[in-house]
Design a protein around this motif. Structure first.
Motif, PDB file in Angstrom:
ATOM      1  N   GLN A  13       0.833  -1.200   0.000  1.00  0.00           N
ATOM      2  CA  GLN A  13       0.000   0.000   0.000  1.00  0.00           C
ATOM      3  C   GLN A  13       0.867   1.249   0.000  1.00  0.00           C
ATOM      4  O   GLN A  13       2.009   1.234   0.497  1.00  0.00           O
ATOM      5  CB  GLN A  13      -0.912   0.011   1.210  1.00  0.00           C
ATOM      6  CG  GLN A  13      -2.102  -0.930   1.081  1.00  0.00           C
ATOM      7  CD  GLN A  13      -3.146  -0.678   2.164  1.00  0.00           C
ATOM      8  OE1 GLN A  13      -2.809  -0.353   3.284  1.00  0.00           O
ATOM      9  NE2 GLN A  13      -4.413  -0.838   1.801  1.00  0.00           N
ATOM     10  N   ALA A  14       0.322   2.312  -0.530  1.00  0.00           N
ATOM     11  CA  ALA A  14       1.028   3.592  -0.508  1.00  0.00           C
ATOM     12  C   ALA A  14       1.391   3.946   0.930  1.00  0.00           C
ATOM     13  O   ALA A  14       0.594   3.756   1.857  1.00  0.00           O
ATOM     14  CB  ALA A  14       0.150   4.678  -1.118  1.00  0.00           C
ATOM     15  N   LYS A  84       5.109   5.445  -3.046  1.00  0.00           N
ATOM     16  CA  LYS A  84       4.045   6.180  -3.708  1.00  0.00           C
ATOM     17  C   LYS A  84       3.537   5.375  -4.908  1.00  0.00           C
ATOM     18  O   LYS A  84       4.234   4.473  -5.399  1.00  0.00           O
ATOM     19  CB  LYS A  84       4.578   7.529  -4.204  1.00  0.00           C
ATOM     20  CG  LYS A  84       5.175   8.408  -3.129  1.00  0.00           C
ATOM     21  CD  LYS A  84       5.743   9.684  -3.730  1.00  0.00           C
ATOM     22  CE  LYS A  84       6.351  10.571  -2.660  1.00  0.00           C
ATOM     23  NZ  LYS A  84       6.904  11.824  -3.230  1.00  0.00           N
ATOM     24  N   LEU A  85       2.362   5.731  -5.379  1.00  0.00           N
ATOM     25  CA  LEU A  85       1.802   5.036  -6.537  1.00  0.00           C
ATOM     26  C   LEU A  85       2.775   5.074  -7.722  1.00  0.00           C
ATOM     27  O   LEU A  85       2.909   4.084  -8.459  1.00  0.00           O
ATOM     28  CB  LEU A  85       0.472   5.660  -6.946  1.00  0.00           C
ATOM     29  CG  LEU A  85      -0.661   5.586  -5.931  1.00  0.00           C
ATOM     30  CD1 LEU A  85      -1.896   6.294  -6.471  1.00  0.00           C
ATOM     31  CD2 LEU A  85      -0.986   4.146  -5.575  1.00  0.00           C
ATOM     32  N   GLU A  86       3.449   6.191  -7.880  1.00  0.00           N
ATOM     33  CA  GLU A  86       4.357   6.353  -9.024  1.00  0.00           C
ATOM     34  C   GLU A  86       5.654   5.556  -8.886  1.00  0.00           C
ATOM     35  O   GLU A  86       6.473   5.550  -9.796  1.00  0.00           O
ATOM     36  CB  GLU A  86       4.678   7.843  -9.253  1.00  0.00           C
ATOM     37  CG  GLU A  86       5.186   8.571  -8.030  1.00  0.00           C
ATOM     38  CD  GLU A  86       4.082   9.329  -7.306  1.00  0.00           C
ATOM     39  OE1 GLU A  86       2.956   8.779  -7.184  1.00  0.00           O
ATOM     40  OE2 GLU A  86       4.359  10.459  -6.848  1.00  0.00           O
ATOM     41  N   ASP A  87       5.844   4.870  -7.780  1.00  0.00           N
ATOM     42  CA  ASP A  87       6.998   3.985  -7.629  1.00  0.00           C
ATOM     43  C   ASP A  87       6.738   2.614  -8.249  1.00  0.00           C
ATOM     44  O   ASP A  87       7.638   1.777  -8.310  1.00  0.00           O
ATOM     45  CB  ASP A  87       7.365   3.810  -6.155  1.00  0.00           C
ATOM     46  CG  ASP A  87       7.861   5.090  -5.522  1.00  0.00           C
ATOM     47  OD1 ASP A  87       7.498   5.355  -4.357  1.00  0.00           O
ATOM     48  OD2 ASP A  87       8.627   5.829  -6.180  1.00  0.00           O
ATOM     49  N   THR A  88       5.527   2.386  -8.687  1.00  0.00           N
ATOM     50  CA  THR A  88       5.178   1.105  -9.304  1.00  0.00           C
ATOM     51  C   THR A  88       6.005   0.871 -10.560  1.00  0.00           C
ATOM     52  O   THR A  88       6.199   1.781 -11.371  1.00  0.00           O
ATOM     53  CB  THR A  88       3.688   1.082  -9.667  1.00  0.00           C
ATOM     54  OG1 THR A  88       2.917   1.088  -8.459  1.00  0.00           O
ATOM     55  CG2 THR A  88       3.322  -0.145 -10.484  1.00  0.00           C
ATOM     56  N   GLY A  89       6.491  -0.357 -10.710  1.00  0.00           N
ATOM     57  CA  GLY A  89       7.256  -0.705 -11.893  1.00  0.00           C
ATOM     58  C   GLY A  89       8.074  -1.961 -11.663  1.00  0.00           C
ATOM     59  O   GLY A  89       8.021  -2.558 -10.581  1.00  0.00           O
ATOM     60  N   VAL A  90       8.812  -2.332 -12.681  1.00  0.00           N
ATOM     61  CA  VAL A  90       9.748  -3.440 -12.557  1.00  0.00           C
ATOM     62  C   VAL A  90      11.108  -2.850 -12.189  1.00  0.00           C
ATOM     63  O   VAL A  90      11.593  -1.937 -12.862  1.00  0.00           O
ATOM     64  CB  VAL A  90       9.847  -4.248 -13.861  1.00  0.00           C
ATOM     65  CG1 VAL A  90      10.856  -5.385 -13.700  1.00  0.00           C
ATOM     66  CG2 VAL A  90       8.484  -4.794 -14.252  1.00  0.00           C
ATOM     67  N   TYR A  91      11.695  -3.381 -11.141  1.00  0.00           N
ATOM     68  CA  TYR A  91      12.972  -2.880 -10.637  1.00  0.00           C
ATOM     69  C   TYR A  91      14.080  -3.835 -11.047  1.00  0.00           C
ATOM     70  O   TYR A  91      13.971  -5.042 -10.843  1.00  0.00           O
ATOM     71  CB  TYR A  91      12.914  -2.724  -9.121  1.00  0.00           C
ATOM     72  CG  TYR A  91      12.168  -1.489  -8.700  1.00  0.00           C
ATOM     73  CD1 TYR A  91      10.785  -1.407  -8.868  1.00  0.00           C
ATOM     74  CD2 TYR A  91      12.835  -0.390  -8.151  1.00  0.00           C
ATOM     75  CE1 TYR A  91      10.099  -0.255  -8.512  1.00  0.00           C
ATOM     76  CE2 TYR A  91      12.153   0.751  -7.779  1.00  0.00           C
ATOM     77  CZ  TYR A  91      10.782   0.813  -7.971  1.00  0.00           C
ATOM     78  OH  TYR A  91      10.103   1.950  -7.613  1.00  0.00           O
ATOM     79  N   GLN A 108       8.942  -7.184  -9.742  1.00  0.00           N
ATOM     80  CA  GLN A 108       7.802  -6.262  -9.849  1.00  0.00           C
ATOM     81  C   GLN A 108       7.480  -5.647  -8.490  1.00  0.00           C
ATOM     82  O   GLN A 108       7.363  -6.354  -7.476  1.00  0.00           O
ATOM     83  CB  GLN A 108       6.567  -7.012 -10.363  1.00  0.00           C
ATOM     84  CG  GLN A 108       5.303  -6.179 -10.421  1.00  0.00           C
ATOM     85  CD  GLN A 108       5.334  -5.119 -11.496  1.00  0.00           C
ATOM     86  OE1 GLN A 108       5.752  -5.379 -12.620  1.00  0.00           O
ATOM     87  NE2 GLN A 108       4.892  -3.907 -11.165  1.00  0.00           N
ATOM     88  N   VAL A 109       7.320  -4.335  -8.494  1.00  0.00           N
ATOM     89  CA  VAL A 109       6.857  -3.599  -7.314  1.00  0.00           C
ATOM     90  C   VAL A 109       5.555  -2.896  -7.710  1.00  0.00           C
ATOM     91  O   VAL A 109       5.519  -2.146  -8.677  1.00  0.00           O
ATOM     92  CB  VAL A 109       7.897  -2.567  -6.846  1.00  0.00           C
ATOM     93  CG1 VAL A 109       7.315  -1.675  -5.764  1.00  0.00           C
ATOM     94  CG2 VAL A 109       9.152  -3.272  -6.349  1.00  0.00           C
ATOM     95  N   THR A 110       4.510  -3.177  -6.965  1.00  0.00           N
ATOM     96  CA  THR A 110       3.219  -2.550  -7.226  1.00  0.00           C
ATOM     97  C   THR A 110       2.750  -1.838  -5.965  1.00  0.00           C
ATOM     98  O   THR A 110       2.626  -2.470  -4.908  1.00  0.00           O
ATOM     99  CB  THR A 110       2.170  -3.580  -7.656  1.00  0.00           C
ATOM    100  OG1 THR A 110       2.635  -4.280  -8.815  1.00  0.00           O
ATOM    101  CG2 THR A 110       0.854  -2.897  -7.994  1.00  0.00           C
ATOM    102  N   VAL A 111       2.518  -0.550  -6.097  1.00  0.00           N
ATOM    103  CA  VAL A 111       2.053   0.252  -4.965  1.00  0.00           C
ATOM    104  C   VAL A 111       0.580   0.584  -5.209  1.00  0.00           C
ATOM    105  O   VAL A 111       0.227   1.148  -6.248  1.00  0.00           O
ATOM    106  CB  VAL A 111       2.877   1.534  -4.804  1.00  0.00           C
ATOM    107  CG1 VAL A 111       2.434   2.301  -3.567  1.00  0.00           C
ATOM    108  CG2 VAL A 111       4.369   1.197  -4.706  1.00  0.00           C
ATOM    109  N   SER A 112      -0.264   0.229  -4.261  1.00  0.00           N
ATOM    110  CA  SER A 112      -1.695   0.444  -4.403  1.00  0.00           C
ATOM    111  C   SER A 112      -2.173   1.542  -3.463  1.00  0.00           C
ATOM    112  O   SER A 112      -1.550   1.821  -2.438  1.00  0.00           O
ATOM    113  CB  SER A 112      -2.446  -0.850  -4.113  1.00  0.00           C
ATOM    114  OG  SER A 112      -2.279  -1.207  -2.766  1.00  0.00           O
ATOM    115  N   SER A 113      -3.304   2.125  -3.799  1.00  0.00           N
ATOM    116  CA  SER A 113      -3.854   3.213  -2.973  1.00  0.00           C
ATOM    117  C   SER A 113      -4.735   2.669  -1.870  1.00  0.00           C
ATOM    118  O   SER A 113      -5.072   1.504  -1.832  1.00  0.00           O
ATOM    119  CB  SER A 113      -4.660   4.162  -3.850  1.00  0.00           C
ATOM    120  OG  SER A 113      -5.694   3.464  -4.499  1.00  0.00           O
TER     121      SER A 113
END
Length: 113
Positions: A13-14, A84-91, A108-113
């Motif tokens: 989560q964010a 933050k939501l904008e940190d979502t992506g493949v690292y 994969q990193v997924t940040v949800s609200s």
């Protein structure tokens, strides 16, 4: 042949935290220019942070104060806080072995609200 393998990604989560880890198939001290990159959907891969031999670190402005890169004898880490939501992506973990640039497969990193 040298390989880098990332781990530690997931759904968070964010405001939460994750710690990414990158292991090398050879002595990590033989790999230079260790760094983390990320790629968000539909965007180009971007540099996130880099670490030197004595743990000297540098960060993209977007993560400064929230992320921390470090290394030990075996791995490179990326501690990610206040996500933050904008940190979502493949690292991706990357480094240079001799003249060859090596990339891991990504996590994969997924940040949800």
């Amino acid at each position: 042949q040298v390989r880098l393998v990332e781990s530690g990604g997931g759904l968070v989560q964010a405001g939460g935290s994750l710690r990414l880890s990158c292991a090398a198939s050879r002595n990590i001290h033989s790999i230079n220019n260790l760094a983390w990159y990320r790629q968000a959907p539909g965007k180009e891969r971007e540099w996130v942070a880099g670490v030197g031999l004595r743990n000297s670190a540098d960060y993209a402005d977007s993560v400064k104060g929230r992320f921390a890169i470090s290394r030990d004898n075996a791995r490179v880490y990326l501690q990610m806080n206040s996500l933050k939501l904008e940190d979502t992506g493949v690292y991706y973990c990357t480094g240079k072995y001799g003249t060859v640039t090596i990339w891991g497969q990504g996590t994969q990193v997924t940040v949800s609200s």
